[in-house]
Write a protein that holds these residues in place. Sequence first.
Motif, PDB file in Angstrom:
ATOM      1  N   GLN A  31       3.915  10.821   8.699  1.00  0.00           N
ATOM      2  CA  GLN A  31       2.563  10.279   8.800  1.00  0.00           C
ATOM      3  C   GLN A  31       1.802  10.904   9.960  1.00  0.00           C
ATOM      4  O   GLN A  31       0.591  11.155   9.863  1.00  0.00           O
ATOM      5  CB  GLN A  31       2.613   8.756   8.958  1.00  0.00           C
ATOM      6  N   SER A  35      -0.208   5.640  -0.340  1.00  0.00           N
ATOM      7  CA  SER A  35       0.662   6.756   0.044  1.00  0.00           C
ATOM      8  C   SER A  35       1.940   6.652  -0.765  1.00  0.00           C
ATOM      9  O   SER A  35       2.318   5.569  -1.224  1.00  0.00           O
ATOM     10  CB  SER A  35       0.965   6.735   1.541  1.00  0.00           C
ATOM     11  N   TYR A  73       7.738  -0.123   2.804  1.00  0.00           N
ATOM     12  CA  TYR A  73       7.487   0.652   1.589  1.00  0.00           C
ATOM     13  C   TYR A  73       8.098  -0.106   0.412  1.00  0.00           C
ATOM     14  O   TYR A  73       9.269  -0.475   0.454  1.00  0.00           O
ATOM     15  CB  TYR A  73       8.136   2.036   1.675  1.00  0.00           C
ATOM     16  N   ASP A 102       0.807  -1.222   0.000  1.00  0.00           N
ATOM     17  CA  ASP A 102       0.000   0.000   0.000  1.00  0.00           C
ATOM     18  C   ASP A 102       0.837   1.268   0.000  1.00  0.00           C
ATOM     19  O   ASP A 102       0.346   2.335  -0.358  1.00  0.00           O
ATOM     20  CB  ASP A 102      -0.909   0.019   1.242  1.00  0.00           C
ATOM     21  N   HIS A 103       2.099   1.155   0.405  1.00  0.00           N
ATOM     22  CA  HIS A 103       2.949   2.338   0.555  1.00  0.00           C
ATOM     23  C   HIS A 103       4.139   2.248  -0.394  1.00  0.00           C
ATOM     24  O   HIS A 103       4.871   1.258  -0.388  1.00  0.00           O
ATOM     25  CB  HIS A 103       3.438   2.461   1.993  1.00  0.00           C
ATOM     26  N   GLU A 130      -3.231   9.503   0.115  1.00  0.00           N
ATOM     27  CA  GLU A 130      -4.092   8.852  -0.868  1.00  0.00           C
ATOM     28  C   GLU A 130      -5.023   9.862  -1.543  1.00  0.00           C
ATOM     29  O   GLU A 130      -5.347   9.724  -2.724  1.00  0.00           O
ATOM     30  CB  GLU A 130      -4.914   7.749  -0.196  1.00  0.00           C
TER      31      GLU A 130
END
Length: 378
Positions: A160, A137, A83, A54-55, A208
């Motif tokens: 974050q 992200s 990441y 997701d990152h 996002e």
Amino acid sequence: MIKAYKIKRELLRVMRQPKQWFGDILSYLLGVRYYDWALSQKRITRTGDQTLGDHAAIYLIYPSNGLKPSHLRALRYLNAKNYYTIVVSNLPVSEEEEQQILRYCHSYIQRPNYGYDFGGYRDGVLHALNRPKPPKSLVLLNDSTWFPIVDKTDWLDDVQKLNVDFGGAASNYGVPRPDPSEFKKMVFDYRSSHKRFHYCSFALAFSERILRDPDFKKFWTKFPLTNNKKSTVRRGEVGLTAWVLKKGYSHGATFNVASLEQSLIKLDEKQLHQVVENLIIPQDRPMRNALNQELQNLGDLSKEDCVKLVLTTIARQGVSYASAYFNIFERGFPFLKKSPIWLDDQSREVTLSILQKLNNPAAIEAREEALEIISHRS
């Protein structure tokens, strides 16, 4: 009375304008087309060992002296933070170095060196956004700094925690650039509304919400590439920040420049003098001359004037350069700029002394790299 260096600077600026305007217009209209139609055919993409998540991180490198341990340290850090990384190199690397990179990334892109950091970022961002499942992200990092140079600060966690759409490690030009000789009159009213305000491109983060905005992809697709550094800064760092502000996205930096005056005032005299003595000014001769003059009688300056001298230097040179000593030892800032090593003798010595004082594994690696750079340039 107007300073002689100001008159000279303005005369040179006027003389250069016709050529600069022509080059700016040409690159604005044709730069990205030239890259996409011609240079991009020389781009090479390899698949690394990482899986998608997701990152995502774009890590841009310019390994003019080869791949270094600090590059791998940054990649290991991104791996540890889960990441998936797209490494973009603006220079070719050896086959052995490529294999080292592929161990720590999802994709490796080797591209022609056109467009400076934003040219490389563009390839990486579009590579990430064009996937069937874009990341939630995205961070952009480059090797103009040693990162992470300290252990006690975790930048990805900190950015974050800002809970903003657009975050950076630091920002520049939230105040006008004052005359060095008038530093005692400095008023440090730092604002994002200042004309040249921008977040520094060596470390940026996007939420996002921004990544889902079609205009974000359009910004990068149409970004007017150029090999003129000043134009790249204006269109890139300044232009991207202006785009974010115009769109109304929330923004912030992990290093709060606006609070610097209060932080400096809290230092005792010895600490403040150490900050002044370790200011880094690689490309501003008037500011360097003013600082050297004050250093001769630093004990005669009031605490308030010492603070104003530091703030004036930051306003002119930028916080990631000027106050590196304060940033690292007082705030745990995990980035240290590399270019002072080759831009200026005094700046080189201060940078080396910072690394020597840190004396952690990352700093020891960085100091060895710095000494190698110096030997290659001597």
